[in-house]
Design a protein around this motif. Sequence first.
Motif, PDB file in Angstrom:
ATOM      1  N   ARG A  59     -40.029  21.375 -78.867  1.00 48.43           N
ATOM      2  CA  ARG A  59     -40.923  20.562 -78.033  1.00 48.43           C
ATOM      3  C   ARG A  59     -40.096  19.426 -77.441  1.00 48.43           C
ATOM      4  NH1 ARG A  59     -46.469  17.498 -80.062  1.00 48.43           N
ATOM      5  NH2 ARG A  59     -47.082  16.723 -78.001  1.00 48.43           N
ATOM      6  N   LEU A  60     -40.027  19.400 -76.133  1.00 51.69           N
ATOM      7  CA  LEU A  60     -39.219  18.410 -75.424  1.00 51.69           C
ATOM      8  C   LEU A  60     -40.101  17.252 -74.954  1.00 51.69           C
ATOM      9  CD1 LEU A  60     -36.443  17.614 -74.182  1.00 51.69           C
ATOM     10  CD2 LEU A  60     -37.170  18.815 -72.104  1.00 51.69           C
ATOM     11  N   ARG A  61     -39.663  16.042 -75.301  1.00 60.29           N
ATOM     12  CA  ARG A  61     -40.374  14.843 -74.843  1.00 60.29           C
ATOM     13  C   ARG A  61     -39.402  14.002 -74.031  1.00 60.29           C
ATOM     14  NH1 ARG A  61     -43.909  10.596 -78.533  1.00 60.29           N
ATOM     15  NH2 ARG A  61     -44.498   9.202 -76.813  1.00 60.29           N
ATOM     16  N   LYS A  62     -39.801  13.710 -72.801  1.00 53.12           N
ATOM     17  CA  LYS A  62     -38.958  12.941 -71.898  1.00 53.12           C
ATOM     18  C   LYS A  62     -39.261  11.442 -72.052  1.00 53.12           C
ATOM     19  CE  LYS A  62     -38.865  16.701 -68.539  1.00 53.12           C
ATOM     20  NZ  LYS A  62     -39.185  17.121 -67.146  1.00 53.12           N
ATOM     21  N   VAL A  63     -38.195  10.668 -72.097  1.00 55.06           N
ATOM     22  CA  VAL A  63     -38.316   9.216 -72.245  1.00 55.06           C
ATOM     23  C   VAL A  63     -37.679   8.557 -71.026  1.00 55.06           C
ATOM     24  CG1 VAL A  63     -37.780   7.193 -73.651  1.00 55.06           C
ATOM     25  CG2 VAL A  63     -38.225   9.407 -74.738  1.00 55.06           C
TER      26      VAL A  63
END
Length: 307
Positions: A59-63
């Motif tokens: 699961r990729l979370r962009k910051v």
Amino acid sequence: MVEELVTSAVALASVGAVYLVAAARVVKQYERGVVLRLGRLASEVREPGFTMIVPFIDRLRKVNMQIVTMPVPAQEGITRDNVTVRVDAVVYFKVVDAADAVIRVEDYRFAVSQMAQTSLRSIIGKSELDDLLSNREKLNQGLELMMDSPAIGWGVTVDRVEIKDVSLPETMKRSMARQAEATRDRRARVINADAELQASKKLAEAAAAMSGQPAALQLRLLQTVVAVAAEKNSTLVLPFPVELLRFLERSGLQAQAETAAAEAERGRARQPAAPEVSDTSPAAVEREAEGELPPELEDLPEAEDLP
């Protein structure tokens, strides 16, 4: 057989395409990607560009790594000198560690906002009203230090904090206005008194210079009259100073003295000579009564004998 192979190949290509679409991600230049694999943090943060993840596992979370401008709602508090004020501010912060911003805090934006509000209330209670109005740079640095210490553990750094506005009660505004007016009035009076002192010194010097020449005072008076007469819509009032009247009085007395001296001189010049003393003896009186000439005139010739 061939048809089954073609069908299998098409099916594999379709699955591959679906997998590629599900696994492909694009991280923008101002973002960093944090991958959670089966709930655990992956070893590395994905850099900007094209990247791949395992579908249904990662699961990729962009910051966002850009500087965030966050307004702080106005906070009402009581200063150290017991004045109720409302102060609002603005916070500039950015994420420096994307993994900490995702793992160590639930919502770093909300956390920074709440921390900014509490820090602002604290700084209001520790400061005086004059500091809030005139010494904001020091208060801004204090707020930045108060917020930056806990924010570092969240992977966030506070770049700058600015106090935007300080709202005062109406009564305090009127009191400050009266105070400012009184201060301005005092300064104006001091400046006016200083100007009067300097003018009096200059006038004293001018009077000392004019005392040696009484005519200078009259010339100065005439210059003043000419300056006043330039205004056609003004009434000209000609003052006569006491020194001018004394000067005219001395001139008049001097002229009277000179006139009296000239009259006396002319009177002495016109005075007649002393008359001759006549003979008042009895014989002379008798001769005069009889018409006889005196002895000194008997020898004179007669009028007919004169040529």
